[in-house]
Design a protein around this motif. Structure first.
Motif, PDB file in Angstrom:
ATOM      1  N   ARG A   1       6.798   6.082  -0.893  1.00  0.00           N
ATOM      2  CA  ARG A   1       6.855   5.069  -1.959  1.00  0.00           C
ATOM      3  C   ARG A   1       8.250   4.445  -2.049  1.00  0.00           C
ATOM      4  O   ARG A   1       8.383   3.236  -2.262  1.00  0.00           O
ATOM      5  CB  ARG A   1       6.462   5.689  -3.302  1.00  0.00           C
TER       6      ARG A   1
ATOM      7  N   GLU B   1       3.793  -1.372 -11.908  1.00  0.00           N
ATOM      8  CA  GLU B   1       3.370   0.023 -11.993  1.00  0.00           C
ATOM      9  C   GLU B   1       4.417   0.955 -11.391  1.00  0.00           C
ATOM     10  O   GLU B   1       4.654   2.059 -11.893  1.00  0.00           O
ATOM     11  CB  GLU B   1       2.025   0.201 -11.266  1.00  0.00           C
ATOM     12  N   THR B   2       5.073   0.488 -10.326  1.00  0.00           N
ATOM     13  CA  THR B   2       6.080   1.308  -9.665  1.00  0.00           C
ATOM     14  C   THR B   2       7.312   1.489 -10.535  1.00  0.00           C
ATOM     15  O   THR B   2       8.035   2.482 -10.402  1.00  0.00           O
ATOM     16  CB  THR B   2       6.456   0.688  -8.305  1.00  0.00           C
TER      17      THR B   2
ATOM     18  N   ASN C   1       1.909   2.023  -3.382  1.00  0.00           N
ATOM     19  CA  ASN C   1       0.766   2.473  -4.182  1.00  0.00           C
ATOM     20  C   ASN C   1       0.068   3.659  -3.522  1.00  0.00           C
ATOM     21  O   ASN C   1      -1.124   3.864  -3.696  1.00  0.00           O
ATOM     22  CB  ASN C   1      -0.226   1.301  -4.317  1.00  0.00           C
TER      23      ASN C   1
ATOM     24  N   GLN D   1       0.830  -1.204   0.000  1.00  0.00           N
ATOM     25  CA  GLN D   1       0.000   0.000   0.000  1.00  0.00           C
ATOM     26  C   GLN D   1       0.865   1.255   0.000  1.00  0.00           C
ATOM     27  O   GLN D   1       0.506   2.266  -0.612  1.00  0.00           O
ATOM     28  CB  GLN D   1      -0.922  -0.013   1.224  1.00  0.00           C
TER      29      GLN D   1
ATOM     30  N   VAL E   1       1.485  -4.041  -8.661  1.00  0.00           N
ATOM     31  CA  VAL E   1       1.989  -2.832  -8.004  1.00  0.00           C
ATOM     32  C   VAL E   1       3.466  -2.614  -8.325  1.00  0.00           C
ATOM     33  O   VAL E   1       3.902  -1.493  -8.590  1.00  0.00           O
ATOM     34  CB  VAL E   1       1.752  -2.912  -6.484  1.00  0.00           C
TER      35      VAL E   1
END
Length: 739
Positions: free
Chosen positions: A219, A252-253, A210, A207, A249
């Motif tokens: 992050r 995407e990161t 994200n 989390q 995740v």
């Protein structure tokens, strides 16, 4: 909101140093000032402060740790004193050396529980500090204590305290909490944390990656924490939905606007490739797209991790294929998905592109790393994984670029060729190598660019290492060709240090290939010239650069080791030369150079002793030097140099084997050093070698060792029962006892 971080009695963390002074401890200065003085540029002030801290630690350890933790927690304190306080705290809990680490762990566990609670309370309070350096240091120290206490069922509330606050605290505290969880996962074994807590940790860090507020500090901390937490996620990666979420995740990161966050995300992918290879099948196409884009377009730190992903996949598939064979049944316990083989048509062009990204001023010394080097390394791993299939995909690139005017194209083509020499079959490579050999020899001498010559010499070394017999067995490798190779390599030893070092390496593998040829070797006519050139290289003023001196001596050793009886008389002539070098080195005032040379020269003498001691034609002539050699070795022991001691011990083992019962005359003087070696717990490699030498001497002198047996046996038995001795040494000890 911060109830889990801040102790009820805040005075526990606002410590006054004098509160912990004992009558025996007379430090009158405040701890803050002592810590600042310990960083002074004034050597006298610094030394006095360090001594004060040492005395405080020895005389009142609980007070010492409490003072440091209070210093770290004090937001009114100077940043420099807080950082040093945290560093000293961390060093009081952990060490690299295993025996020291155990000692520190036991020391912490034996402390008064109340003192430990106060220290931990201060550390948790520091996680709320607005000062980044203080928070980060506290995170590491909390994790070190967790690594000690959680396996002992102590501090059970820690993880819950961290997790309960993670979504309810200011941004900087959340960042510190995530960082702490990451360090904790690095320090603690997965077996120590129950699955419910693992699930909560993973939920928190994913989390955080994200984060809806888009805070980059959170992050980044979460991404780095996930990297350490992946080892805890076996059950989660076995669950399709949870694995899909984690992978989504991470992917995407990798598209984050921040370089460090993207790099951390790719590091997670690399770790997953190693830990969860068998779970990657559904994601590999998307990962290829992500990594290819990063390699071609992203910053170097990110691109390097993207390449590392494919290098890791190569390692995994190579291990699987070597362990289980090439063919797999559908229900194989460790399936190989042949990701590399499937990706070859797209992966090879991607890696070849990286080879053209050399830096004009790139450091060619060992340890340098950039995209071109990473790409070449990965290309080599791909070659080992897929074998012959890589050749047809790489050769067009080599043929197109090997003669281009741009040095980058010539160097990349040469690097590509050298990279694929380990993996494909000799039958596939031999025709190509034999065509390339004359070209490479010419390029090594004539190419105007240092980078090209460096890579060319390295490639020649790879040819001789992996395809020696294939080259030797062809018509192109005749006596004249052998002379040409040796002439070129010898001339290249006069080139820049990096090129000369690679030329030595090529000669090393060339000589090694003739180890088992019998009584006649093509190198015999050139033996003296080779030896002289290598000795000359060791005396170059720039021999310390690019490991040239080390490479020259290592190559000399290999040339001697692989020589035949025809050159035994020439090897004998080397003895006084190397002895004189060792004598001069012992008398040298250049400590750094001496430290390197002593080990190299002792190693060289060891090889010479082994060679001459096993040859009846030279053994008699060699014996005239043994007394002087032993005297030099004893002088080496007087120098405090672990590497030199180890090499001297090995050489003495060889000398004992060569001299046989006659070695006993050296024991009265040598025995004290033998005993010192057996007692050397800190430098356990020396201890292990000494054990082997005990066996060598016993076999050489037989029952004449009896006068020394009581002392040797006493020390061996003492060491076998010691907890301070490195575990790798004990099996040899048992062997020595049998002898």
């Amino acid at each position: 909101m911060l109830n889990s971080f801040v102790p009820a009695d805040r005075s526990l963390c606002v410590l006054h140093p004098t509160k912990f002074l004992t009558p025996r401890y007379n430090m009158t200065m405040e701890v803050t000032q002592v810590l600042l003085n310990a960083q002074s540029i004034d050597g006298t002030v610094r030394k006095h402060a360090e001594e004060s801290l040492r005395q405080f630690q020895e005389q009142n350890l609980p007070g010492f740790l409490l003072s440091l933790s209070g210093e770290l927690a004090g937001d009114e304190k100077p940043v420099d004193s807080r950082k040093l306080a945290g560093l000293i705290l961390k060093n009081a809990l952990d060490a690299k050396e295993e025996n020291r680490k155990r000692e520190l762990v036991q020391r912490w566990l034996s402390l008064d529980p109340a003192a430990k609670s106060q220290v931990k309370a201060c550390l948790l309070q520091t996680l709320t500090s607005p000062v980044l350096d203080a928070r980060s240091t506290a995170s590491q120290v909390v994790a070190k204590i967790a690594g000690i206490e959680l396996p002992q069922k102590q501090w059970p509330e820690l993880i819950g305290s961290l997790l309960s606050n993670i979504n309810q605290v200011p941004v900087h505290v959340r960042q510190a909490t995530l960082e702490t969880l990451g360090y904790l996962c690095e320090e603690v074994s997965p077996q120590v944390v129950d699955q419910d807590q693992v699930n909560k940790i993973l939920t928190a860090v994913v989390q955080g990656m994200n984060a809806s507020d888009g805070n980059n500090d959170i992050r980044l901390a979460a991404s780095r924490a996930l990297y350490n937490a992946l080892g805890f996620a076996q059950a989660n990666f076995s669950n399709d939905m949870e694995r899909d979420y984690i992978m989504r995740v991470i992917c995407e990161t990798t598209l984050s606007p921040e370089v460090k966050i993207r790099q951390a995300a790719f590091e997670c992918l690399v770790s997953i490739a190693s830990m969860y290879y068998e779970k990657l099948n559904n994601y590999i196409q998307d990962i290829f797209s992500i990594t290819a884009k990063a390699v071609r377009e992203d910053e170097e730190p990110v691109a390097l991790q993207a390449i590392e992903f494919w290098s890791t996949i190569c390692d995994e598939e190579t291990d699987i294929l070597e362990e289980c064979g090439v063919e797999f049944s559908g229900d194989s316990e460790i399936p190989c998905f042949y990701f590399i083989k499937q990706a070859l048509p797209a992966l090879i062009p991607l890696l070849l592109e990286t080879l053209l990204k050399q830096e004009e001023d790139q450091d060619l010394d060992e340890g340098a790393w950039n995209i071109a080097m990473a790409g070449g390394t990965c290309l080599g791993l791909v070659a080992r994984t897929v074998g012959d299939d890589i050749v047809q995909l790489v050769m067009p690139f080599i043929e197109e670029n090997i003669t281009k005017s741009d040095w980058r194209q010539r160097e990349s083509a040469t690097y590509a060729f050298g990279s694929i020499l380990d993996g494909p079959s000799p039958e596939k490579l031999a025709p190509l190598v034999n065509v390339a050999l004359p070209f490479m020899l010419s390029a090594l001498l004539k190419d105007p660019n240092n980078h090209v010559k460096d890579t060319t010499a390295w490639t020649l070394g790879r040819m001789f290492e992996f395809l020696h017999s294939s080259i030797i067995g062809t018509p192109i490798f005749n006596e004249g060709n052998c002379q040409q190779i040796i002439t070129v390599l010898i001339q290249s030893m006069e080139d820049a240090p990096n090129v000369a070092e690679k030329a030595c390496g090529a000669l090393y593998f060339l000589a090694q290939g003739y180890e088992d040829v019998g009584s006649a070797s093509p190198l015999t006519p050139f033996f003296q010239e080779i030896v002289q050139s290598l000795l000359t290289a060791t005396h170059r003023e720039d021999a310390a650069e690019s490991r040239l001196r080390t490479a020259a001596y290592e190559t000399l050793n290999e040339v001697v080791r692989c020589s035949t009886d025809e050159t035994a008389a020439l090897v004998l002539q080397l003895v006084p030369i190397i002895m004189m070098e060792l004598h001069n080195s012992l008398a040298s005032d250049e400590r750094e150079k001496q430290s390197e040379l002593l080990g190299l020269l002792c190693g060289c003498l060891q090889v010479i002793i082994q060679k001459l001691g096993s040859s009846e034609s030279t053994k008699c002539g060699f014996m005239q030097y043994t007394d002087s050699i032993m005297e030099l070795f004893l002088r080496v022991f007087a120098c405090r140099n672990a590497t030199a001691h180890e090499e001297a011990m090995l050489a003495i083992g060889a000398l004992a084997y060569s001299t046989g019962p006659g070695f006993i005359k050296y024991m009265p003087e040598f025995y004290k050093y033998l005993e010192m070696g057996l007692q050397n717990f800190e430098e356990y490699q020396v201890c292990a070698v000494t054990v082997g030498v005990v066996g060598d001497i016993c076999r050489a002198v037989e029952d004449k060792i009896l006068p020394y047996c009581d002392g040797i046996m006493t020390q061996l038995l003492k060491d076998l029962s010691s907890d301070n001795l490195h575990r790798s040494v004990k099996p040899p000890y048992s062997h020595a006892l049998v002898i």
